[in-house]
Design a protein around this motif. Sequence first.
Motif, mmCIF file in Angstrom:
data_model
loop_
_atom_site.group_PDB
_atom_site.id
_atom_site.type_symbol
_atom_site.label_atom_id
_atom_site.label_comp_id
_atom_site.label_asym_id
_atom_site.label_seq_id
_atom_site.Cartn_x
_atom_site.Cartn_y
_atom_site.Cartn_z
ATOM 1 N N LEU A 1 0.848 -1.195 0.000
ATOM 2 C CA LEU A 1 0.000 0.000 0.000
ATOM 3 C C LEU A 1 0.884 1.245 0.000
ATOM 4 O O LEU A 1 1.749 1.395 0.862
ATOM 5 C CB LEU A 1 -0.910 0.013 1.229
ATOM 6 C CG LEU A 1 -1.680 1.324 1.493
ATOM 7 C CD1 LEU A 1 -2.640 1.637 0.351
ATOM 8 C CD2 LEU A 1 -2.427 1.249 2.822
ATOM 9 N N MET B 1 -9.592 1.126 -3.646
ATOM 10 C CA MET B 1 -8.211 1.601 -3.476
ATOM 11 C C MET B 1 -7.194 0.669 -4.123
ATOM 12 O O MET B 1 -6.009 0.676 -3.793
ATOM 13 C CB MET B 1 -7.854 1.834 -1.998
ATOM 14 C CG MET B 1 -8.915 2.567 -1.183
ATOM 15 S SD MET B 1 -9.593 4.057 -1.973
ATOM 16 C CE MET B 1 -8.190 5.125 -2.064
ATOM 17 N N GLU B 2 -7.650 -0.157 -5.083
ATOM 18 C CA GLU B 2 -6.753 -1.016 -5.851
ATOM 19 C C GLU B 2 -6.257 -0.266 -7.077
ATOM 20 O O GLU B 2 -6.981 0.520 -7.675
ATOM 21 C CB GLU B 2 -7.487 -2.282 -6.305
ATOM 22 C CG GLU B 2 -8.044 -3.126 -5.169
ATOM 23 C CD GLU B 2 -9.031 -4.173 -5.664
ATOM 24 O OE1 GLU B 2 -8.965 -5.310 -5.187
ATOM 25 O OE2 GLU B 2 -9.862 -3.834 -6.532
ATOM 26 N N TYR C 1 -1.787 -1.023 -3.903
ATOM 27 C CA TYR C 1 -2.933 -0.234 -3.470
ATOM 28 C C TYR C 1 -2.473 1.187 -3.143
ATOM 29 O O TYR C 1 -1.291 1.436 -2.882
ATOM 30 C CB TYR C 1 -3.572 -0.848 -2.219
ATOM 31 C CG TYR C 1 -3.838 -2.335 -2.327
ATOM 32 C CD1 TYR C 1 -5.110 -2.820 -2.606
ATOM 33 C CD2 TYR C 1 -2.803 -3.267 -2.146
ATOM 34 C CE1 TYR C 1 -5.345 -4.187 -2.701
ATOM 35 C CE2 TYR C 1 -3.037 -4.623 -2.247
ATOM 36 C CZ TYR C 1 -4.310 -5.080 -2.527
ATOM 37 O OH TYR C 1 -4.541 -6.436 -2.630
ATOM 38 N N ALA D 1 -3.845 4.974 -0.984
ATOM 39 C CA ALA D 1 -4.828 5.596 -0.088
ATOM 40 C C ALA D 1 -4.265 6.917 0.412
ATOM 41 O O ALA D 1 -3.046 7.092 0.526
ATOM 42 C CB ALA D 1 -5.148 4.678 1.096
ATOM 43 N N ALA E 1 -8.791 0.529 2.054
ATOM 44 C CA ALA E 1 -7.632 -0.179 1.501
ATOM 45 C C ALA E 1 -7.304 -1.416 2.335
ATOM 46 O O ALA E 1 -6.999 -2.484 1.787
ATOM 47 C CB ALA E 1 -6.433 0.762 1.445
#
Length: 406
Positions: free
Chosen positions: A104, A316-317, A324, A326, A345
């Motif tokens: 992320l 949030m991909e 990901y 965010a 996320a």
Amino acid sequence: MHDVIIIGAGPAGLSAGITCANKGLKVLIIDEYMKPGGRLLGQLYEEPNGNWWNGIKESANLYHQALAANVEFMLETPVYNLEKLESEWMVYTEKATVKTEHLLLATGAAESPIPVPGWTLPGVMSVGAAQVMTNVHRVKPGKKGVIIGVNVLSSAIAMELQLADVEVAALTLPKLNQLTSIAAQPKAVMDSLLHVSHMAPSAFIRFGSKLMKNDFMKNLGVTFYPKNGVKMWDIPIHLRKAVIEIYGDDQVEGVTLATIDTNGKVIQGTEEQITCDFVCIAGGLYPLAELAAVAGCPFYQVDELGGYVPLHNEQMETTLDGLYVAGNITGIEGAKVAMAQGVTAGLSIAMNCGMSGLENELRTSIQSIKKARANAHIQFHPEVEEGKRIIQEHWEEYEASEKVLK
């Protein structure tokens, strides 16, 4: 190996880490700063309900929740590269190389500089730096300052500086050039401020802003804008004056102002000087998305979101497996929106790790993002909803093209 690696310990990264860890995933959060919290650390303002939003306390609360959920941290650790090797994301730092199948990016935002003659003098800083010095480190940037750049961020930080007993002599525009463009045009700046007029402490200003619904009234407002500015929180806000120079021998000693016409052009012979010992430059924020670019994520320039934004969906991909995003990397918004995106996320990651029964929770979290956006007291970009629609439209085009290829 960690189930999830999160780059960025701001409100989005912390919320995502807590969510993932609470679902039983092994989480590592990496951040280059010495404390978790990101830009949230510097925030301090009164909300409409009379409560105070204290970024230091909110950051500490999220950090303690993360520690309680067994989230691991690598602070003071810049990430200088990342790449995908087969199914794993390799994250390269100066301390170690770590890997995960789910990465992320919650890298936040950076400030845009506005070049002003004299801006290399000691005592000149970004408005965000002044906020961190004052609210985080409890060090005054100076006794008396001038803020160059009139926008939502500079207005909020001017109020915070005043709360710390720092005198703000003026908020004023930069001189018009190829780089300042919109930030130096009185009408464009007034239009942006009308979207946050509800924050004005003066009932007269709040009422007057409601009258400027069309271009005629806006042009009238700019034409007859007081030459000495309009005071908010007892700070003069100038839309018809611009800083043409920051002066001083070995440090900031003051700024030279000049009156400008309604198009932002300097009127010769109107120069005046304001003494001060520090100057803040406020050029606004843009998504800090370099690592997404390194990863190969496609981008779109969306002015309504503050700049180039990596393509992503509501979950949030991104278009890359296991990657990901965010927070402010997806568009400049407030901390509460970032926190809501972090939760979404985290749930998306948990589902993609094979956890079942999270569909309803994920749908609720997506709605929570929209609710947080709709209730935001401060909106950095008034057309953010349009920006999100544009990104969603591009995502649908991407999905359609993928189906054709398959």
